[in-house]
Design a protein around this motif. Structure first.
Motif, mmCIF file in Angstrom:
data_model
loop_
_atom_site.group_PDB
_atom_site.id
_atom_site.type_symbol
_atom_site.label_atom_id
_atom_site.label_comp_id
_atom_site.label_asym_id
_atom_site.label_seq_id
_atom_site.Cartn_x
_atom_site.Cartn_y
_atom_site.Cartn_z
ATOM 1 N N PRO A 129 0.842 -1.312 0.015
ATOM 2 C CA PRO A 129 0.245 -0.023 -0.126
ATOM 3 C C PRO A 129 0.970 1.273 -0.056
ATOM 4 O O PRO A 129 1.926 1.339 0.726
ATOM 5 C CB PRO A 129 -0.825 -0.045 1.229
ATOM 6 C CG PRO A 129 -0.738 -1.574 1.726
ATOM 7 C CD PRO A 129 0.528 -2.002 1.138
ATOM 8 N N LYS A 147 -3.317 8.149 -2.817
ATOM 9 C CA LYS A 147 -4.149 7.688 -3.870
ATOM 10 C C LYS A 147 -3.167 7.212 -5.291
ATOM 11 O O LYS A 147 -3.642 6.918 -6.389
ATOM 12 C CB LYS A 147 -5.115 8.660 -4.554
ATOM 13 C CG LYS A 147 -6.157 8.868 -3.513
ATOM 14 C CD LYS A 147 -7.169 7.812 -3.255
ATOM 15 C CE LYS A 147 -8.228 8.078 -2.142
ATOM 16 N NZ LYS A 147 -9.157 6.965 -1.879
ATOM 17 N N HIS A 206 -8.469 -7.617 -4.441
ATOM 18 C CA HIS A 206 -8.187 -6.605 -5.527
ATOM 19 C C HIS A 206 -6.553 -6.195 -5.518
ATOM 20 O O HIS A 206 -6.108 -5.132 -5.958
ATOM 21 C CB HIS A 206 -8.932 -5.485 -5.053
ATOM 22 C CG HIS A 206 -10.445 -5.468 -5.226
ATOM 23 N ND1 HIS A 206 -11.490 -4.329 -4.796
ATOM 24 C CD2 HIS A 206 -11.151 -6.691 -5.775
ATOM 25 C CE1 HIS A 206 -12.582 -4.930 -4.996
ATOM 26 N NE2 HIS A 206 -12.450 -6.126 -5.513
ATOM 27 N N SER A 207 -6.036 -7.264 -4.672
ATOM 28 C CA SER A 207 -4.380 -6.807 -4.620
ATOM 29 C C SER A 207 -3.776 -8.024 -5.126
ATOM 30 O O SER A 207 -3.735 -9.029 -4.624
ATOM 31 C CB SER A 207 -3.873 -6.818 -3.114
ATOM 32 O OG SER A 207 -4.608 -5.533 -2.512
ATOM 33 N N ASP A 243 -11.195 3.836 -7.126
ATOM 34 C CA ASP A 243 -11.684 4.729 -6.313
ATOM 35 C C ASP A 243 -12.936 4.368 -5.838
ATOM 36 O O ASP A 243 -13.945 5.210 -5.477
ATOM 37 C CB ASP A 243 -11.604 6.105 -6.589
ATOM 38 C CG ASP A 243 -12.532 6.471 -7.734
ATOM 39 O OD1 ASP A 243 -13.004 5.446 -8.524
ATOM 40 O OD2 ASP A 243 -12.699 7.852 -8.357
ATOM 41 N N VAL A 296 -13.301 2.599 -0.224
ATOM 42 C CA VAL A 296 -11.914 2.654 -0.163
ATOM 43 C C VAL A 296 -11.461 3.767 0.577
ATOM 44 O O VAL A 296 -11.796 4.735 0.627
ATOM 45 C CB VAL A 296 -11.282 2.892 -1.496
ATOM 46 C CG1 VAL A 296 -9.502 2.713 -1.544
ATOM 47 C CG2 VAL A 296 -11.807 1.574 -2.585
ATOM 48 N N SER A 297 -10.480 3.624 1.521
ATOM 49 C CA SER A 297 -9.933 4.395 2.380
ATOM 50 C C SER A 297 -8.630 4.163 2.814
ATOM 51 O O SER A 297 -8.401 3.067 2.967
ATOM 52 C CB SER A 297 -10.954 4.799 3.721
ATOM 53 O OG SER A 297 -11.109 3.865 4.505
ATOM 54 N N SER A 354 -3.654 2.000 -0.170
ATOM 55 C CA SER A 354 -4.280 0.917 -0.732
ATOM 56 C C SER A 354 -3.251 0.294 -1.768
ATOM 57 O O SER A 354 -2.139 0.759 -2.126
ATOM 58 C CB SER A 354 -5.352 1.127 -1.941
ATOM 59 O OG SER A 354 -5.738 0.228 -2.551
ATOM 60 N N SER A 355 -3.340 -1.261 -1.719
ATOM 61 C CA SER A 355 -2.508 -2.143 -2.494
ATOM 62 C C SER A 355 -3.289 -2.576 -3.791
ATOM 63 O O SER A 355 -2.827 -3.585 -4.472
ATOM 64 C CB SER A 355 -2.090 -3.192 -1.539
ATOM 65 O OG SER A 355 -3.114 -4.077 -1.134
ATOM 66 N N TRP A 356 -4.304 -2.039 -3.987
ATOM 67 C CA TRP A 356 -5.168 -2.495 -5.144
ATOM 68 C C TRP A 356 -4.538 -2.093 -6.308
ATOM 69 O O TRP A 356 -3.639 -1.232 -6.514
ATOM 70 C CB TRP A 356 -6.417 -1.565 -5.103
ATOM 71 C CG TRP A 356 -7.422 -2.209 -3.834
ATOM 72 C CD1 TRP A 356 -7.005 -2.967 -3.085
ATOM 73 C CD2 TRP A 356 -8.913 -1.862 -3.892
ATOM 74 N NE1 TRP A 356 -8.218 -3.130 -2.113
ATOM 75 C CE2 TRP A 356 -9.416 -2.554 -2.798
ATOM 76 C CE3 TRP A 356 -9.663 -1.093 -4.721
ATOM 77 C CZ2 TRP A 356 -10.779 -2.316 -2.583
ATOM 78 C CZ3 TRP A 356 -10.954 -0.887 -4.302
ATOM 79 C CH2 TRP A 356 -11.705 -1.665 -3.298
#
Length: 550
Positions: free
Chosen positions: A205, A209, A497-498, A515, A519-520, A523-525
């Motif tokens: 992460p 953003k 999602h990662s 986004d 999501v907060s 993030s590792s997405w």
């Protein structure tokens, strides 16, 4: 039939046994049924190709056969590399173990690839002491690598892109079970590639953003050479003849993916091409494309175009026989996580996204758009799809006039199709039933090209199990990538999602927007898909800024 490596290793073992028995080169040649000069030539060829220097034998007349000069490569031959000022547009990165022969055909194929694709080769050396190795016992000095690797060896921390480093200075034991452990923050915000024979990949992460950073290992160009200990046997099991291709596109974005060699001939697939020791052939169809979680109502338009609809999309270039989708239905309109939130309820009621069947139609339209007679679209049963099941079980239509009619339509058909089984009761899958039998919408039109899997239904592509979503693990536990390493077969999952690679498990990212509402924090997405090649090898492919390759 033995391959080249098996024949060479057998010759080495027989040769050493003959030396210990004080046989002459003529006696050993008679044992093999060949000329003594052939024994010398083959021994010298082994020295030239691998750096292994077999001892000489005496002749019957008392003389010594001809000895080749040493071809070992010492640590002082490392190449000092810096690519920061003028990075190549394509790089192949692999690793090599000390005192160990390379896989001749794989190295030859990599060099073919570099020549054809105008790529640079980087080889990260690593060390391992194996007192039981037939290769190790031949050398007084263990610090050597095959001489053909000399121009490509790197031991520096090399910046190949403003956001990517090659960690040539980090040497890890090849038996390490978790080679990327402890490196999460090691490179700051930059992604990193480490030399190691076990393939591993994870995303870390990052804040603000921005895209997550990717940590990955390379695989190796050298053969298995491990001790007969537990750690050695496990290392041998996870040893991968592999490399990472890094491409830098015209917008300055880097893309990376693994290549995996055939153990016999060293060939490998990269996208729609197959590379061998003789060159390249193109136009190969891939066996499967497993896309990141779709969430059709919130699909990222750039990812959708890059995956399905652009002229140079993944589907148009790779022409997969199977397209596998996860979490295709988001069920945002009555998601149970929204219960008790008056602001979301108000927004849905007054601004849209309140009608459940209209939301299902968005998903059906997406399946129609991505499906055709050239491939089978396989829909994996997933937790977001099952939110529809939960809504039918738990909601009260008296408090939802917008969807009351549809609720009763679905409940009537669920009850009408109830059947007793040997262990309980079952009914139709509500989403699949609706796709085939809609109420006030048109439903799914390309039914013949779509296959819906039940929960836990197996579906394999070239020996890879793709039927698990990843949210439910073994014995009813919570699913994650490590949990699926314990079940045996090679798998591809979604859900988190990662993207990641952990032993035999590959995990895709998502195809939806990055986004999403819930999501907060860091993030590792990542928007990542997985390709299954015709030989069953796999690679992850990232879609960044609407592009998936250079």
């Amino acid at each position: 039939m033995m391959n080249k490596h098996d024949t060479r290793e057998l010759f080495i073992q027989q040769y050493l046994t003959a030396v210990e028995a004080n046989m002459t080169v003529d006696q050993f040649a008679d044992f093999l049924g060949i000329q003594a000069s052939s024994v010398v030539r083959y021994r010298n060829k082994i020295a030239q190709e691998t750096g292994i220097k077999l001892p000489t034998m005496v002749k019957d007349n008392g003389g010594e056969d001809i000895e080749m000069p040493t071809t070992l490569v010492g640590e002082d031959a490392y190449k000092k590399v810096s690519l920061e000022n003028d990075p190549p547009k394509r790089i192949v990165i692999t690793a090599a173990q000390n005192a160990t022969p390379v896989h001749d055909e794989f190295l030859s194929t990599i060099l073919q690839y570099c020549d054809i694709m105008d790529a640079e080769l980087m080889v990260i050396p690593y060390r391992y002491k194996n007192p039981t190795s037939i290769y190790q016992s031949l050398q007084e000095k263990e610090e050597w690598w095959d001489k053909r690797l000399v121009p490509y060896l790197v031991e520096d921390d090399v910046t190949v892109h403003k956001e990517l480093r090659v960690m040539g200075h980090v040497k890890m034991q090849p038996t390490a079970t978790n080679p990327l452990s402890g490196f999460d923050s090691y490179t700051g915000r930059m992604s990193a590639i480490f030399g190691h024979p076990k393939i591993q990949l994870k995303t870390i992460p990052t804040p603000s953003k921005s895209l997550p950073k990717i940590l990955s290992t390379t695989g190796a160009v050298t053969r298995e050479n491990y001790t007969d200990t537990k750690a050695g046997r496990k290392g041998e099991f996870h040893h991968s003849l592999a490399a990472i291709i890094v491409e830098i596109d015209d917008e300055g974005v880097f893309h990376q993916r693994h290549i995996h060699a055939d153990e016999l001939d060293g060939s490998f697939y990269d996208l729609d091409s197959q590379f061998t020791t003789k060159g390249r052939t193109t136009g190969h169809r891939v066996a499967g494309l497993i896309t990141g979680d779709s969430h059709a109502e919130f699909i990222d338009k750039q990812v959708k175009a890059a995956t399905y609809t652009n002229e140079d999309s993944l589907c148009n270039v790779l022409k997969p026989l199977h397209s596998v989708v996860h979490d295709v239905e988001d069920f945002y309109r009555r998601n149970h996580h929204h219960r008790g939130d008056p602001f979301l309820a108000y927004g849905k009621h007054h601004l849209g996204r309140n009608n459940v069947e209209e939301g299902l139609q968005v998903t059906a339209d997406f399946l129609d758009e991505i499906s055709d007679d050239s491939r089978l679209t396989v829909v994996i049963k997933a937790n977001h799809d099952e939110a529809l099941d939960r809504w039918l079980r738990e909601s009260d239509p008296k408090h939802d006039p917008e969807n009351a009619r549809f609720y009763h339509y679905m409940m009537y058909n669920m009850f009408s199709n109830m059947k007793m089984t040997e262990t309980g009761y079952t009914t139709v899958d509500p989403f699949v039933f609706w796709c085939m039998n809609p109420d006030q919408q048109k439903g799914l039109t390309k039914k013949d090209f779509v296959k819906f899997l039940k929960r836990d239904e197996s579906f394999t592509i070239e020996g890879i199990e793709v039927g698990f979503h990843g949210d439910k693990g073994p014995n009813g536990g919570r699913g994650n990538i490590k949990a699926f390493t314990k079940i045996g077969p090679k798998t591809i999952i979604g859900h988190s999602h990662s993207p990641g690679i952990e032993e035999g498990v590959y995990q895709v990212g998502l195809s939806a927007r990055m986004d999403l509402e819930y999501v907060s924090g860091p993030s590792s997405w990542l928007q990542t898909h997985c390709i299954i090649y015709p030989d069953g090898k796999r690679t992850l492919v990232n879609v960044i800024n609407g592009k998936w390759k250079r």
